[in-house]
Design a protein around this motif. Structure first.
Motif, PDB file in Angstrom:
ATOM      1  N   CYS B  22      -3.669  -3.662 -14.694  1.00 15.45           N
ATOM      2  CA  CYS B  22      -4.337  -2.385 -14.950  1.00 15.45           C
ATOM      3  C   CYS B  22      -3.228  -1.346 -15.076  1.00 15.45           C
ATOM      4  N   ASP B  42       0.567  -4.175  -5.717  1.00 15.28           N
ATOM      5  CA  ASP B  42       1.225  -2.886  -5.979  1.00 15.28           C
ATOM      6  C   ASP B  42       2.578  -3.205  -6.615  1.00 15.28           C
ATOM      7  N   GLN B  47       1.616   2.920  -4.922  1.00 12.95           N
ATOM      8  CA  GLN B  47       0.583   3.258  -5.902  1.00 12.95           C
ATOM      9  C   GLN B  47      -0.785   3.224  -5.209  1.00 12.95           C
ATOM     10  N   VAL B  49      -4.618   2.846  -5.026  1.00 14.81           N
ATOM     11  CA  VAL B  49      -5.619   2.169  -5.863  1.00 14.81           C
ATOM     12  C   VAL B  49      -7.001   2.519  -5.311  1.00 14.81           C
ATOM     13  N   THR B  51     -10.759   2.411  -4.926  1.00 11.55           N
ATOM     14  CA  THR B  51     -11.595   1.239  -5.167  1.00 11.55           C
ATOM     15  C   THR B  51     -12.984   1.410  -4.563  1.00 11.55           C
ATOM     16  N   ASN B 197      -6.918   3.264 -10.960  1.00 12.50           N
ATOM     17  CA  ASN B 197      -5.499   3.180 -10.595  1.00 12.50           C
ATOM     18  C   ASN B 197      -4.951   4.600 -10.660  1.00 12.50           C
ATOM     19  N   ASN B 206       1.184   8.688  -5.065  1.00 13.04           N
ATOM     20  CA  ASN B 206       1.750   7.717  -6.010  1.00 13.04           C
ATOM     21  C   ASN B 206       3.253   7.946  -6.173  1.00 13.04           C
ATOM     22  N   ILE B 213      -0.782  -1.892 -11.761  1.00 12.82           N
ATOM     23  CA  ILE B 213      -1.091  -2.842 -10.684  1.00 12.82           C
ATOM     24  C   ILE B 213      -1.494  -4.175 -11.327  1.00 12.82           C
TER      25      ILE B 213
END
Lengths: 62, 219
Positions: B22, B42, B47, B49, B51, B197, B206, B213
């Protein structure tokens, strides 16, 4: 902004109490005093958030 | 600070049924079946993520941050954590984690929250809520379930470090994660995974540099 408020006085699920003892609360409603607004505006995030609210009402906040 | 709960996986990426990237700042949607395992890597470190999980046959049942925290008496997610739904069902279990701590308090960044937190001119910046909204409106899996912006509960921020101070303050700080760290979970029911992401550039979640990712699924 005009806000709908919903309350529940059920005891919190993490309450370690052995017995179920919901209690009454007292509610009062007041007009906001100007010094409360001044206090709120000491935080920059709040100034920007109130700007957004004014924008929502197109500047006509009553 | 408690010690981090690190646990490596024995699963082989070469045996994965799905192995996808992604790109930085983009959304990603997939369905996984009960018993399948799902890993987020990662790739370049630090980073966030963002979700969300939904019951694959009924989007009214979804990941619940409050149920997940309350039922386990834990603020952070790591190996052994169950991810609970708003109906009290365990949707997934975290079975491996080389990062050690994941946030579910910080929420997703949004055009609106960017204006409040940073500056009014930040409104047009790319953000997680817009990623979620775009996926909900256009992804075929989301369309099949009739999902809309009403289906946006509080999310998980994998790899994101949001320490809670003793006074109860929240801080968005540089991450604990590093290149190649991963988190892996087993689905306890058929779920839809919705990821943003994170494209945030206004705080260190980030490291001011959103990166890709890798997403793996095993049968």
């Amino acid at each position: 902004m005009n806000t709908l408020m919903v309350l529940s006085t059920a005891p919190h699920p993490l309450d370690p109490g052995k017995s179920y003892q919901p209690g009454a609360i007292h509610l009062e409603l007041f007009d906001t005093p100007p010094e409360a607004v001044t206090e709120c505006l000491r935080i920059a995030e709040n100034i920007r958030a109130l700007h957004n609210t004014q924008h929502f009402y197109c500047g006509n906040m009553t | 600070m408690n010690t981090l709960n690190l646990l490596e996986s024995q699963l082989d990426p070469n045996q994965a049924a799905i192995n996808e990237i992604c790109a930085a700042g983009e959304p990603w949607v997939k369905q996984i079946k009960r018993g399948q395992k799902f890993r987020i890597v990662d790739l370049e470190g630090n980073q966030a993520v963002d979700t969300l999980f939904y019951n694959a046959s009924n989007a009214l049942e979804h990941y619940s941050a409050t149920d997940t925290i309350r039922r386990q008496n834990r603020l952070y997610l790591s190996a052994g954590s169950k991810l609970y739904s708003n109906s009290g069902n365990a949707m997934l279990t975290i079975i491996a984690d080389t990062c050690g701590q994941h946030d579910t308090l910080g929420g997703a960044c949004a055009a609106e929250s960017n204006t409040v937190r940073y500056a009014l001119e930040k409104f047009p910046m790319h953000n997680c809520r817009d990623n979620f909204l775009h996926a909900l409106a256009h992804d075929p899996l989301c369309q099949q379930l009739g999902m809309s912006k009403r289906d946006l509960p509080s999310n998980i921020n994998f790899f994101m470090n949001v320490p809670v101070t003793k006074a109860g303050g929240l801080e968005f700080v540089d991450g604990l994660s590093a290149p190649g760290k991963y988190v892996e979970m087993r689905a306890e029911m058929d779920v839809i995974i919705l990821i943003s992401n994170c494209p945030q550039l206004n705080n260190p979640c980030n490291a001011y540099h959103p990166t890709p990712i890798r997403l793996l699924i095993w049968d």
